[in-house]
Every structure is written in C-alpha cells, then in structure tokens.
Design a protein around this motif. Structure first.
Motif, PDB file in Angstrom:
ATOM      1  N   CYS A  69      16.881 -21.646 -22.024  1.00 38.88           N
ATOM      2  CA  CYS A  69      16.481 -22.941 -22.574  1.00 38.88           C
ATOM      3  C   CYS A  69      17.679 -23.671 -23.158  1.00 38.88           C
ATOM      4  N   LYS A 123      18.314 -26.096 -25.754  1.00 40.46           N
ATOM      5  CA  LYS A 123      17.590 -26.626 -26.903  1.00 40.46           C
ATOM      6  C   LYS A 123      17.891 -28.091 -27.153  1.00 40.46           C
ATOM      7  N   THR A 183      14.271 -26.222 -19.282  1.00 39.24           N
ATOM      8  CA  THR A 183      14.234 -24.796 -18.977  1.00 39.24           C
ATOM      9  C   THR A 183      14.818 -24.570 -17.593  1.00 39.24           C
ATOM     10  N   CYS A 204      11.755 -23.002 -22.988  1.00 36.84           N
ATOM     11  CA  CYS A 204      11.748 -23.964 -24.087  1.00 36.84           C
ATOM     12  C   CYS A 204      10.315 -24.182 -24.575  1.00 36.84           C
TER      13      CYS A 204
END
Length: 628
Positions: free
Chosen positions: A502, A504, A509, A572
C-alpha cells in the motif's frame, strides 16, 4: 325390572363423573383375574424411565422432566448453531486454502438441503410415531460425524507445490518475496503456478466437504422436525410460547459462540506457523478446522444424553393421565371397564407403515390454512438464506475491514436482534393470548418492515478500490505483454504474485512489490516498509513517461513524510461511513423477522391435526430445502 334398570344407569353415570385419581384408586382395589396385571410392567417401570440401553438407575430419574430435556436440547442446539456463523466467518480461509470459488462453496452448502429434501418426510412419518428422543439422538450423532468430517480435508489434503496455496506460501516470508530484478532470467518467471494442475487439487476437498454437509443435513432433520412437536406435547399450552423461545435460544447463542471461536481462530495461521504478514492481510489463512472439531465432539456428547430420555416425560406430559388410566384399565375384568369412558390417547402411538404416508400427506395438503402459511414462510426465507450464508464475505469485500471486525459487527448485532425479537414476540403472544388470526396479522406486519429494511440497505454500498496489477490489465495471470511500468523497467515479475503493498500517500494498492518496482524492504516494529519503488512516481523525482501511466490513476503522487511516500505491506484501508448504518439497519430487519417466530410454530401446530404435527414440520423442511 324398570326400576332396577334406572338404578343401574344412575350408578353408571356416577362412575363416569369420577375424577381420574378417584377412578384409578377404585380400579386398583378390584381383584385381577388370572394375574395378568402382575405380569405386565407398569408404564413408570418401563418406557417412562430415563435409561441407557436398559440401564435405568433410580438417581437418573431425577432428570426425567422437561427442564432437564430442554437443557440438553438447548446445549445440542448451541453446538449445532455454532456452525452457522463459524462456517460463514471461515469461508474466505476455506476458499484460499483449497482454491475454491464462492460458487463451489455455495454448492457445498446446498448439499444439506438435498439430504433434508430426501429424508424429511421419512423422518417425520416414522419418527413422529416412534421414540422421538432416540431419533433426535441418532440424527445428532450423524451431525457430529459430519462436523468432524468437515475438518478432515486439512489432514487428507496437505498443502502442495501444485496447489493454489503455493502462491501464498511462496510469499509468506521476506526471503521468498520477489522484488523488481532486471537480472532475473526467464526460468524464474516460469516458476509461476501451473494453473492446469490446481483444478485436480480442488476436487478432493470439494467432495469431502460436500459429503460432510450432506450427512449433516441428513442428521439435522431429526432435531428440527421432531424437537418442537415433542416439546409441545409435553408442556402446558399456556407455557408453549416460552418453551419455544427457549428452544430457539440454542440457535441464538450458538452463533454467538461460533463468532467468538472464529475471532480466536482467525488469529491462528492454518499450520500454526508465524508468517510475515498480519491476519488482516488477504493472504492470511486461518485455522478454520478447529471450530468444527469442537462442535462435532459437543454434538456427539449431547446426543448420547438425549438418547436417555423416554418417549413421554412422566411429570409434564399432557397425555400421561389418559395413558396411565388406559394401561390400568386394560388389566381389569371387562365388567369394570364397561363403566369407564374411553381414554383420550393410547399408551403407544399406533405403528405406521409406508402406505400411510400418502394418506397423511393428502390430509395435510387439504388443510389450506397450513398451505398458505407455508407459502408465506417460504417467501420470508428467500430474503434471508443467501444473505446469511455470505454475509461476512460480502461485508469484507464491500467495506475492506479486518476479519475480526467483520465477525464482530456482522454476527453480534444481528444475533442480538434475533434474540430480542424472539423473546419479545413470545412474551407478546403469551401476554395478549393471541389467536391464530391475530398471529397472522403480526407476521404480515413484521415481514413488511423487515423487507423494507432489506431494500433500504441497497443504497449503503461503497465504491470499489482498484488494485494496480489487477484492474489495470486485461489478464492479471499474463502480464508479460501488458503495457505497464514493471515491464518497461524490466522487473521480470511473476504473473499474479499476490503479495499486496500500500502506498499510504495516495491510497493505491499494488498487487505485489515487484509490480510497484520496489527493490528492497525492511521490517520496523512488525511493519514491513518498501524502498526504491520506481513505479510509484514521486514529485521529488523525475516524472515517469506517459507510457508508465496506469489506466485508473494519474502518475502524480502526493508527498508525505518529508518528500517520500510511505509504502507498507498489505491492502490500503477503505474509508466508508456507511458500514455502521448498514449494521444498524440489518439488525432492525433481523429483529422484525424474529418477532413472530414463536407464533409461526404455534400456528403450525394448532391448525393441523394432532397426529400430523411431525409430518407438518417435515413438509415445511422439504419445501424450504427445495426452494430456499
């Protein structure tokens, strides 16, 4: 002569007015001809005693009552009910463990309906006229065997390199996870799974799971068909709603316990190892089989206890006074029995044969009130069956929450709603002493409210979050020729190596570290961080050429943590505010559907003939299994 005849008729009418106790005492004082009564055992000395294969000790008779039976029956229902929520919670792990699809799992669950369809009428016809506790015990032993057989594929079919589980095992540690490597040759790429072999690996587990579900449905018919009529025949009419509610307590607390067990076992990896990813990771496979072992052993123990109960409970049976009177009268001379009214019920149900089944079925189907009630019950079941089977999987896919939260929120509130609904409905029916017509009004109102809640949640979904390497290519299993960043950077990634990471900063993803172009990784406080991810474009670096742009996203990335994107292992998280509203609305819907449940059962037993109670339950089971 006329005077003597009048005197005789007067004396006979006086005898007919005798209460049951006085009549029994009067008959006992009459001498018995030929000693016939002494050779025949009394009801209390034979089939009305608790015992196990002829062993009937005195201390065991303390439990010869409806309270003890209900305790055993509720515990049996708890162990059986555990499987409903537990299986639904473990569907993702079972699918990943054996490479099964949701369609295959649905086929497995349908096998219990097939077995119930084949056996329900036979159980209702012969079991209803037989020793019902022993029929229930025999069927429950089959259920326990089915639970143990359900857990057996973990032993019979261990993970292999050709199974669909190899992808997960290959990425379960840092050392085996593939990164972007231009020097990797083509032979490494050929190490991808041979999907043509995986189909054979799925057939064996699918057959075992299907057969286990088949015998579980076969055994479950005895308790579901014969249990409620047995309770109804051995309690007072005014207490019937409360006992019915108590009977459902097992199917309410059972799923609660199943949910708790699934929450515990979802934190244990299926082979008790410690992989390098967390239970919230999509690659996690739980120790799904442990709960089935516990439920199977518990059901078998309770089945043995229920087999000890007699066919009629001496202290609470509605029929026992008439039974005892007739048994005593049968031992007396004919002169005495002429002065006694015919008893209401025989000591033993008359034996039934297979040719009686179509006659009784015709009698039941001519009861149009029962047929209409059955049709309405079927429509309500249509709305609940599919949802209950795949509820947890739907919520996990829709809201992308950890499995522990899904198990808690998806099981606890609906089960509590069912408990509150059944309890309030039973108290409501008992307090207001509703007649069958009024119960039908309650059923219609509750069904309308519950259906409205189902339609309301259709607007409470969440948008799907695409995954790089899955949704941006035509074929995730053949990305060699796809125009994506990892091929332009010569990463030589394996096809569909599912080990998600992921970003962030953007919430994107990636299907694997190699797809994101990552070259290194390190673990800090149990969290895995990835570095040098050349396909994750950053503003402090040179922007990628247009050809690197993915289908669903722009190439630009927001900067965080001092100019660097923070890339970690896992999918994610999805932020969707509709989840809480969804749980509340579905809990209200469950409460509405559960409110008239006790009334539905009472209605079924009151609108049919007494000898057709078990057959009515059997026909209901057949219809539900065939069309639900």
């Amino acid at each position: 002569m006329l005077a003597s005849a009048k005197m005789s008729l007067k004396r006979r009418s006086i005898i007919l007015r005798e209460d049951e106790k006085g009549l029994s005492e009067q008959i006992k004082t009459v001498p018995v001809s030929s000693g016939k009564a002494s050779a025949t055992p009394q009801p209390e000395e034979s089939s009305l005693l608790c015992g196990f294969f002829g062993w009937s000790p005195g201390w065991l008779q303390v439990f010869n009552n409806m309270k003890a039976f209900m305790l055993c029956f509720v515990l049996l229902s708890i162990f059986r009910g555990m499987s409903f929520s537990y299986f639904a919670s473990m569907v993702p792990s079972i699918e990943k463990r054996f490479g099964l699809s949701s369609q295959s799992i649905g086929t497995v669950r349908a096998m219990s309906d097939v077995s119930q369809l084949l056996s329900a009428l036979v159980v209702a016809h012969f079991g209803g006229a037989g020793h019902r506790p022993r029929w229930i015990a025999g069927g429950s032993l089959l259920v326990g065997l089915g639970f143990l057989l359900m857990a057996s594929p973990e032993i019979f079919f261990p993970p292999s390199l050709t199974s669909s589980l190899a992808t997960v095992l290959a990425t379960s540690s840092d050392k085996k996870e593939p990164f972007c490597d231009a020097g990797r040759n083509g032979s490494s790429r050929a190490a991808s799974l041979d999907c043509s072999k995986s189909d054979n690996d799925r057939i064996g587990p699918l057959i075992v799971l299907g057969f286990a579900e088949f015998i579980m449905g076969l055994g479950a018919t005895t308790a579901s068909i014969l249990g409620m009529p047995f309770v109804d025949d051995n309690v007072k009419n005014k207490n019937t709603p409360l006992y019915f509610a108590l009977s459902f307590a097992g199917f309410i607390f059972g799923p609660l316990i199943g949910t708790a067990l699934s929450a515990v076992f979802n934190t244990i990896y299926f082979d008790f190892s410690h992989p390098d990813f967390k239970p919230s990771d999509p690659r996690w496979i739980s120790a799904w089989y442990l709960g089935f072992i516990i439920a199977g052993l518990g059901v078998m123990v309770m089945a043995l206890l229920i087999s000890c109960f007699p066919s009629v409970l001496a202290k609470t049976s509605k029929k026992l006074p008439a039974i005892k009177m007739e048994h005593e009268l049968q031992q007396q001379p004919s002169e005495i029995t002429l002065n006694v009214p015919e008893p209401k019920a025989p000591y033993k149900s008359p034996p039934v044969t297979l040719k009686d089944l179509p006659v009784n079925l015709l009698r039941l189907l001519k009861n149009y009130t029962y047929v209409i009630k059955l049709f309405g019950q079927l429509i309500s079941a249509f709305a609940m069956s599919g949802y209950m089977s795949f509820m947890t999987k739907f919520m996990k896919e829709q809201y992308q929450l950890p499995q522990s939260i899904i198990n808690l929120a998806g099981s606890l509130p609906p089960i509590c709603g069912w408990l509150v609904g059944v309890s309030l409905g039973s108290i409501f029916i008992r307090y207001f002493k509703l007649c069958p017509r009024q119960i039908c009004y309650v059923m219609a109102t509750c069904s309308l409210l519950g259906s409205a809640c189902f339609f309301a949640v259709m607007a409470l979904g969440c948008d799907k979050e695409p995954i790089v390497g899955v949704d941006d290519v035509l074929d995730p299993y053949n990305m060699t020729s796809a125009d994506v960043c990892m091929n332009d950077r010569n990463c030589n990634c394996l096809d569909f190596q599912f080990s998600p990471i992921c970003d962030k900063a953007t919430g994107k993803t990636y299907v694997s570290a190699c797809t994101a172009g990552c070259r290194t990784a390190s673990r800090i406080n149990s969290t895995k961080y990835y570095y040098d991810c050349i396909c994750v474009t950053q503003q402090n670096e040179t922007s990628a050429p247009p050809s690197f742009e993915l289908k669903f996203w722009n190439a630009s990335t927001t900067i965080s943590n001092g100019g660097k994107s923070e890339i970690i292992s896992g999918v994610c998280p999805k932020h969707c505010s509709n989840f809480v509203i969804y749980v509340v609305v579905m809990t209200i819907s469950t409460l509405c559907f559960a409110f008239p449940v006790s009334g539905v059962l009472m209605l079924q037993f009151r609108i049919v003939d007494v000898d057709l109670k078990s057959l009515a339950s059997g026909v209901t089971t057949v219809v539900m299994s065939a069309f639900d």
